[in-house]
Design an enzyme around this catalytic site. Structure first.
Site, PDB file in Angstrom:
ATOM      1  N   CYS A  75       3.715  -6.566 -29.817  1.00  0.00           N
ATOM      2  CA  CYS A  75       4.754  -7.149 -28.970  1.00  0.00           C
ATOM      3  C   CYS A  75       5.638  -8.034 -29.848  1.00  0.00           C
ATOM      4  CB  CYS A  75       4.103  -7.976 -27.862  1.00  0.00           C
ATOM      5  SG  CYS A  75       5.323  -8.831 -26.852  1.00  0.00           S
ATOM      6  N   HIS A 166       8.335   3.942 -28.548  1.00  0.00           N
ATOM      7  CA  HIS A 166       9.643   3.740 -27.910  1.00  0.00           C
ATOM      8  C   HIS A 166      10.440   5.036 -27.863  1.00  0.00           C
ATOM      9  CE1 HIS A 166       9.398  -0.665 -27.800  1.00  0.00           C
ATOM     10  NE2 HIS A 166       8.657  -0.502 -28.881  1.00  0.00           N
ATOM     11  N   GLU A 215       9.776  -1.427 -19.784  1.00  0.00           N
ATOM     12  CA  GLU A 215       8.596  -1.499 -20.646  1.00  0.00           C
ATOM     13  C   GLU A 215       7.382  -0.820 -20.029  1.00  0.00           C
ATOM     14  OE1 GLU A 215       7.277  -5.034 -22.539  1.00  0.00           O
ATOM     15  OE2 GLU A 215       9.312  -5.821 -22.729  1.00  0.00           O
ATOM     16  N   CYS A 224      12.920  -7.096 -25.168  1.00  0.00           N
ATOM     17  CA  CYS A 224      11.780  -6.426 -25.813  1.00  0.00           C
ATOM     18  C   CYS A 224      12.077  -6.386 -27.310  1.00  0.00           C
ATOM     19  CB  CYS A 224      11.615  -5.022 -25.239  1.00  0.00           C
ATOM     20  SG  CYS A 224      10.277  -4.102 -26.024  1.00  0.00           S
ATOM     21  N   GLY A 227      11.348  -3.087 -28.963  1.00  0.00           N
ATOM     22  CA  GLY A 227      12.364  -2.153 -28.465  1.00  0.00           C
ATOM     23  C   GLY A 227      13.697  -2.335 -29.169  1.00  0.00           C
TER      24      GLY A 227
HETATM   25  N1  LIG Z   1       5.036  -3.364 -22.921  1.00  0.00           N
HETATM   26  C1  LIG Z   1       4.914  -3.094 -24.325  1.00  0.00           C
HETATM   27  C2  LIG Z   1       4.364  -4.274 -25.084  1.00  0.00           C
HETATM   28  C3  LIG Z   1       5.234  -5.492 -25.070  1.00  0.00           C
HETATM   29  C4  LIG Z   1       6.535  -5.336 -25.893  1.00  0.00           C
HETATM   30  C5  LIG Z   1       7.290  -6.621 -25.931  1.00  0.00           C
HETATM   31  N2  LIG Z   1       7.915  -7.043 -24.754  1.00  0.00           N
HETATM   32  C6  LIG Z   1       8.156  -6.808 -27.159  1.00  0.00           C
HETATM   33  O1  LIG Z   1       8.896  -7.807 -27.190  1.00  0.00           O
HETATM   34  O2  LIG Z   1       8.052  -6.045 -28.125  1.00  0.00           O
HETATM   35  C7  LIG Z   1       4.019  -1.865 -24.564  1.00  0.00           C
HETATM   36  O3  LIG Z   1       3.212  -1.511 -23.693  1.00  0.00           O
HETATM   37  O4  LIG Z   1       4.106  -1.293 -25.642  1.00  0.00           O
END
Ligand SMILES: N[C@@H](CCC[C@H](N)C(=O)O)C(=O)O
Length: 279
Positions: A75, A166, A215, A224, A227
């Site tokens: 994350c 992603h 997400e 994110c 992301g």
């Molecule tokens: N929901 C994501 C993990 C969290 C990503 C985060 N918000 C970021 O800032 O990178 C997943 O399940 O991969």
């Protein structure tokens, strides 16, 4: 047993941080994480992050549960918050500005900058279909500008793994995307066996991208970090943007660089402490 926590956010992507340095197992279960993240009946957050002892020679380990209780590998906004949290925990005894953090997505290195921002060495992007993972193309091929049928429409997608998976689509206008309905369809598409984070990107200029995200395990969030990194890499691979750009998210901007020198991705942005409490 009372558990102390600190609430942090990185551009509105918010987390409950727990000092887990005396054990290798998270002190909260995935089921409890779901309850804590509930915005009506709990504290409210996009995820719960644990600061655990380091593994394989690193300073610390980061583990995280999404608000649906699933465990992602990495994350980006969370690791900036973790760096701020660790600096707070160490207090006067702190003797370093950067930490080597073991995550399920590899070793990441956040560095506390003098202006209060955190710059993170996010490592090398992984691009092969088997590494995303996806079966959209043969395992050893990259997934660049590939057609994908979602909700009766053909989208041109590029996939990048930044520790977590992603799928990026470039669009004319991010505001026009019906994220709430299309997001879950990408997330659970059968070509992504471990589900997927989905980013929609509008290229305003070669060094300025607008992004909205759905997400995996958390739905719509204000930002994110992984992301934003994946989207810049996708922009470079498709010839749409420069190797350094600002990625503007609903919660604010991140500065992202895909270094030509070492091919690693660097992310710079804020980490804000909000409040502390006891469970
Ligand atoms: N929901 C994501 C993990 C969290 C990503 C985060 N918000 C970021 O800032 O990178 C997943 O399940 O991969």
């Amino acid at each position: 047993m009372a558990i102390e926590f600190t609430k942090y956010h990185g551009l509105g992507n918010d987390f409950i941080l727990i000092d887990n340095r005396s054990s290798f197992e998270p002190v909260v279960t995935p089921e409890q994480a779901i309850e804590l993240c509930d915005r009506h009946f709990g504290i409210g957050a996009d995820g719960v992050i644990f600061a655990l002892p380091g593994e394989n020679g690193t300073d610390y380990t980061m583990r995280i549960f999404n608000s649906d209780g699933s465990e992602p590998e990495m994350c980006g906004n969370g690791i900036r918050c973790l760096a701020g949290f660790l600096a707070d925990l160490e207090g006067e005894s702190r003797n370093q500005d950067s930490y080597r953090i073991h995550t399920l997505g590899g070793v990441m290195t956040p560095q506390l900058l003098s202006d209060g921002q955190v710059k993170v060495d996010m490592g090398l992007p992984r691009l092969l279909a088997s590494e995303i993972p996806t079966n959209l193309t043969p395992a050893q091929e990259k997934v660049i500008s590939q057609p994908l049928e979602v909700a009766g429409q053909t989208w041109e997608v590029t996939c990048v793994n930044m520790g977590n998976p992603h799928c990026i689509t470039f669009v004319e206008d991010v505001a026009a995307i019906e994220l709430e309905s299309i997001g879950p369809k990408f997330e659970h598409h059968p070509v992504f066996p471990q589900r997927i984070n989905t980013e929609f990107i509008q290229v305003v200029r070669r060094d300025y991208l607008k992004m909205r995200v759905w997400e995996r395990g958390a739905g719509i969030t204000l930002a994110c970090g992984t992301g934003a990194c994946a989207s810049l890499v996708a922009g470079v691979l498709t010839g749409k943007c420069d190797r350094t750009a600002i990625v503007e998210l609903p919660g604010g901007p991140l500065q992202i660089e895909w270094s030509e020198i070492d091919q690693r991705v660097y992310m710079t942005g804020p980490a804000q402490k909000v409040f502390t409490g006891k469970l």
